[in-house]
Design a protein around this motif. Sequence first.
Motif, PDB file in Angstrom:
ATOM      1  N   ILE A 196     -17.828  -4.437   5.739  1.00  0.00           N
ATOM      2  CA  ILE A 196     -18.264  -5.737   4.993  1.00  0.00           C
ATOM      3  C   ILE A 196     -16.896  -6.616   5.129  1.00  0.00           C
ATOM      4  O   ILE A 196     -16.901  -7.742   5.230  1.00  0.00           O
ATOM      5  CB  ILE A 196     -18.880  -5.643   3.892  1.00  0.00           C
ATOM      6  N   LEU A 197     -15.766  -5.766   4.453  1.00  0.00           N
ATOM      7  CA  LEU A 197     -14.583  -6.394   4.293  1.00  0.00           C
ATOM      8  C   LEU A 197     -14.061  -6.860   5.789  1.00  0.00           C
ATOM      9  O   LEU A 197     -13.364  -8.083   5.832  1.00  0.00           O
ATOM     10  CB  LEU A 197     -13.548  -5.594   3.653  1.00  0.00           C
ATOM     11  N   GLN A 198     -14.004  -6.360   6.665  1.00  0.00           N
ATOM     12  CA  GLN A 198     -13.604  -6.460   7.806  1.00  0.00           C
ATOM     13  C   GLN A 198     -14.231  -7.765   8.404  1.00  0.00           C
ATOM     14  O   GLN A 198     -13.868  -8.748   9.204  1.00  0.00           O
ATOM     15  CB  GLN A 198     -13.812  -5.558   9.086  1.00  0.00           C
ATOM     16  N   ILE A 199     -15.776  -7.759   8.167  1.00  0.00           N
ATOM     17  CA  ILE A 199     -16.480  -9.051   8.610  1.00  0.00           C
ATOM     18  C   ILE A 199     -15.914 -10.273   7.874  1.00  0.00           C
ATOM     19  O   ILE A 199     -15.648 -11.595   8.464  1.00  0.00           O
ATOM     20  CB  ILE A 199     -17.919  -8.740   8.481  1.00  0.00           C
ATOM     21  N   ALA A 200     -15.780 -10.236   6.600  1.00  0.00           N
ATOM     22  CA  ALA A 200     -15.098 -11.439   5.816  1.00  0.00           C
ATOM     23  C   ALA A 200     -13.966 -11.778   6.266  1.00  0.00           C
ATOM     24  O   ALA A 200     -13.535 -12.860   6.247  1.00  0.00           O
ATOM     25  CB  ALA A 200     -15.043 -10.853   4.193  1.00  0.00           C
ATOM     26  N   ILE A 201     -12.878 -10.902   6.622  1.00  0.00           N
ATOM     27  CA  ILE A 201     -11.675 -11.257   7.164  1.00  0.00           C
ATOM     28  C   ILE A 201     -11.868 -11.895   8.490  1.00  0.00           C
ATOM     29  O   ILE A 201     -11.149 -12.991   8.830  1.00  0.00           O
ATOM     30  CB  ILE A 201     -10.705 -10.125   7.228  1.00  0.00           C
ATOM     31  N   ALA A 202     -12.733 -11.603   9.281  1.00  0.00           N
ATOM     32  CA  ALA A 202     -13.097 -11.885  10.573  1.00  0.00           C
ATOM     33  C   ALA A 202     -13.635 -13.488  10.385  1.00  0.00           C
ATOM     34  O   ALA A 202     -13.095 -14.378  11.084  1.00  0.00           O
ATOM     35  CB  ALA A 202     -13.985 -11.343  11.390  1.00  0.00           C
ATOM     36  N   MET A 203     -14.248 -13.687   9.530  1.00  0.00           N
ATOM     37  CA  MET A 203     -14.832 -14.956   9.282  1.00  0.00           C
ATOM     38  C   MET A 203     -13.610 -15.888   8.656  1.00  0.00           C
ATOM     39  O   MET A 203     -13.808 -17.143   9.350  1.00  0.00           O
ATOM     40  CB  MET A 203     -16.128 -14.936   8.109  1.00  0.00           C
ATOM     41  N   LEU A 204     -12.894 -15.646   7.748  1.00  0.00           N
ATOM     42  CA  LEU A 204     -11.492 -16.219   7.420  1.00  0.00           C
ATOM     43  C   LEU A 204     -10.857 -16.713   8.563  1.00  0.00           C
ATOM     44  O   LEU A 204     -10.300 -17.915   8.940  1.00  0.00           O
ATOM     45  CB  LEU A 204     -11.243 -15.510   6.344  1.00  0.00           C
ATOM     46  N   VAL A 205     -10.522 -15.734   9.338  1.00  0.00           N
ATOM     47  CA  VAL A 205      -9.641 -15.903  10.784  1.00  0.00           C
ATOM     48  C   VAL A 205     -10.135 -16.821  11.589  1.00  0.00           C
ATOM     49  O   VAL A 205      -9.694 -17.715  12.212  1.00  0.00           O
ATOM     50  CB  VAL A 205      -9.219 -14.437  11.317  1.00  0.00           C
ATOM     51  N   MET A 206     -11.569 -16.836  11.774  1.00  0.00           N
ATOM     52  CA  MET A 206     -12.131 -17.534  12.779  1.00  0.00           C
ATOM     53  C   MET A 206     -12.395 -19.106  12.480  1.00  0.00           C
ATOM     54  O   MET A 206     -12.008 -19.805  13.092  1.00  0.00           O
ATOM     55  CB  MET A 206     -13.665 -17.043  13.196  1.00  0.00           C
ATOM     56  N   ASP A 207     -12.702 -19.106  11.171  1.00  0.00           N
ATOM     57  CA  ASP A 207     -12.621 -20.474  10.161  1.00  0.00           C
ATOM     58  C   ASP A 207     -11.013 -21.042  10.404  1.00  0.00           C
ATOM     59  O   ASP A 207     -11.055 -22.217  11.089  1.00  0.00           O
ATOM     60  CB  ASP A 207     -13.000 -20.530   9.056  1.00  0.00           C
ATOM     61  N   THR A 208     -10.175 -20.477  10.138  1.00  0.00           N
ATOM     62  CA  THR A 208      -8.646 -20.975  10.404  1.00  0.00           C
ATOM     63  C   THR A 208      -8.401 -21.434  11.598  1.00  0.00           C
ATOM     64  O   THR A 208      -7.991 -22.510  11.874  1.00  0.00           O
ATOM     65  CB  THR A 208      -7.853 -19.799   9.869  1.00  0.00           C
ATOM     66  N   TRP A 209      -8.635 -20.618  12.790  1.00  0.00           N
ATOM     67  CA  TRP A 209      -8.305 -20.672  14.291  1.00  0.00           C
ATOM     68  C   TRP A 209      -9.080 -22.037  14.677  1.00  0.00           C
ATOM     69  O   TRP A 209      -8.567 -22.888  15.079  1.00  0.00           O
ATOM     70  CB  TRP A 209      -8.719 -19.461  15.091  1.00  0.00           C
ATOM     71  N   GLN A 210     -10.326 -22.036  14.243  1.00  0.00           N
ATOM     72  CA  GLN A 210     -11.157 -23.109  15.066  1.00  0.00           C
ATOM     73  C   GLN A 210     -10.893 -24.422  14.137  1.00  0.00           C
ATOM     74  O   GLN A 210     -10.933 -25.495  14.833  1.00  0.00           O
ATOM     75  CB  GLN A 210     -12.748 -22.708  14.647  1.00  0.00           C
TER      76      GLN A 210
ATOM     77  N   PHE B  66     -11.314 -10.507  15.792  1.00  0.00           N
ATOM     78  CA  PHE B  66     -11.906  -9.102  16.150  1.00  0.00           C
ATOM     79  C   PHE B  66     -10.539  -8.462  15.956  1.00  0.00           C
ATOM     80  O   PHE B  66     -10.596  -7.240  15.090  1.00  0.00           O
ATOM     81  CB  PHE B  66     -12.356  -9.039  17.611  1.00  0.00           C
ATOM     82  N   LEU B  67      -9.357  -8.685  16.634  1.00  0.00           N
ATOM     83  CA  LEU B  67      -8.207  -7.998  16.603  1.00  0.00           C
ATOM     84  C   LEU B  67      -7.477  -7.914  14.936  1.00  0.00           C
ATOM     85  O   LEU B  67      -6.962  -6.813  14.644  1.00  0.00           O
ATOM     86  CB  LEU B  67      -7.127  -8.486  17.245  1.00  0.00           C
ATOM     87  N   VAL B  68      -7.567  -9.109  14.337  1.00  0.00           N
ATOM     88  CA  VAL B  68      -6.815  -9.261  13.105  1.00  0.00           C
ATOM     89  C   VAL B  68      -7.704  -8.341  11.983  1.00  0.00           C
ATOM     90  O   VAL B  68      -7.242  -7.720  11.110  1.00  0.00           O
ATOM     91  CB  VAL B  68      -6.891 -10.595  12.708  1.00  0.00           C
ATOM     92  N   SER B  69      -9.059  -8.270  12.183  1.00  0.00           N
ATOM     93  CA  SER B  69     -10.075  -7.666  11.004  1.00  0.00           C
ATOM     94  C   SER B  69      -9.973  -6.140  11.581  1.00  0.00           C
ATOM     95  O   SER B  69     -10.029  -5.371  10.400  1.00  0.00           O
ATOM     96  CB  SER B  69     -11.285  -8.297  11.510  1.00  0.00           C
ATOM     97  N   GLY B  70      -9.733  -5.711  12.719  1.00  0.00           N
ATOM     98  CA  GLY B  70      -9.458  -4.434  12.977  1.00  0.00           C
ATOM     99  C   GLY B  70     -10.832  -3.740  13.160  1.00  0.00           C
ATOM    100  O   GLY B  70     -11.129  -2.636  13.030  1.00  0.00           O
ATOM    101  N   MET B  71     -11.867  -4.432  13.210  1.00  0.00           N
ATOM    102  CA  MET B  71     -13.298  -4.002  13.376  1.00  0.00           C
ATOM    103  C   MET B  71     -13.535  -3.019  14.732  1.00  0.00           C
ATOM    104  O   MET B  71     -12.863  -3.481  15.555  1.00  0.00           O
ATOM    105  CB  MET B  71     -14.416  -5.019  13.279  1.00  0.00           C
ATOM    106  N   THR B  72     -14.665  -2.192  14.649  1.00  0.00           N
ATOM    107  CA  THR B  72     -14.775  -1.358  15.800  1.00  0.00           C
ATOM    108  C   THR B  72     -15.708  -2.576  16.814  1.00  0.00           C
ATOM    109  O   THR B  72     -16.179  -3.376  16.141  1.00  0.00           O
ATOM    110  CB  THR B  72     -15.481  -0.231  15.375  1.00  0.00           C
TER     111      THR B  72
END
Length: 257
Positions: free
Chosen positions: A97-111, A163-169
């Motif tokens: 869940i934490l990884q998904i939250a991080i990925a959401m913030l990273v994607m929002d920032t990039w986009q 995907f890479l920043v969050s470290g998710m599988t």
Amino acid sequence: MVFWEGYASDEAMGTFAPIVVYWLYAGFYQVLPPLENYRLHTRKEEEERNLVPLGSVIKGVLLQQLVQATVAHGLFLVTSQASSSGVAIQPSLPVQILQIAIAMLVMDTWQYFVHRYMHQNKFLYRHIHSQHHRLVVPYAIGALYNHPLEGLLLDTFGGAISFLVSGMTARTAVIFFCFAVIKTVDDHCGLWLPGNIFHLCFQNNTAYHDIHHQLQGTKFNYSQPFFPIWDKLLGTHMPYRLVKRAEGGFEARIVKD
């Protein structure tokens, strides 16, 4: 355990499931009846104002998804981590869940920053990003209708970095990318349906993004696909209110100071 275990690898699902989900969810919106009482624009507006036919939109989306699938396949090959038994070790649910939250913030920032720059740079807007804005009245199937270079920079690279920043599988990525696709399609659906979970839970929703597609709103509401954080922090947030049209449906109307 997940339902596809034994039938497809996590990497294959992470590559192809978001594409299948896109066409299923966008197709659902496409086959709905007119629903004039819930549209943000009339059918007449959609037909008259949009500058590209549906067939070209479908071809453009398929091209972007081909590139995305190629990059995703390569990314999963490089990052796949299996134990000695050949099975990737999955983190605990709270970690996922934490990884998904991080990925959401990273994607929002990039986009946000790539999207905003494509509006500010006249060359990039004229030759690349304006293709997406040829759909003045957004609809679900056109959510990923972009210039191929924009699709690569904005969506494909944004997803890879998240995907890479969050470290998710790869297994967690299946959930994240499918959710991101559903949210993106919903933001472009052009309908304000009662009880829509995305309208209830996200300020950045169908009406919010519709403002960005309007002539007066093209320099505002860049945030996508999840939260309006960067718009609010950097002064590009455009407030609006939903107004009922006399002939049926709604209008997302800009609120000026």
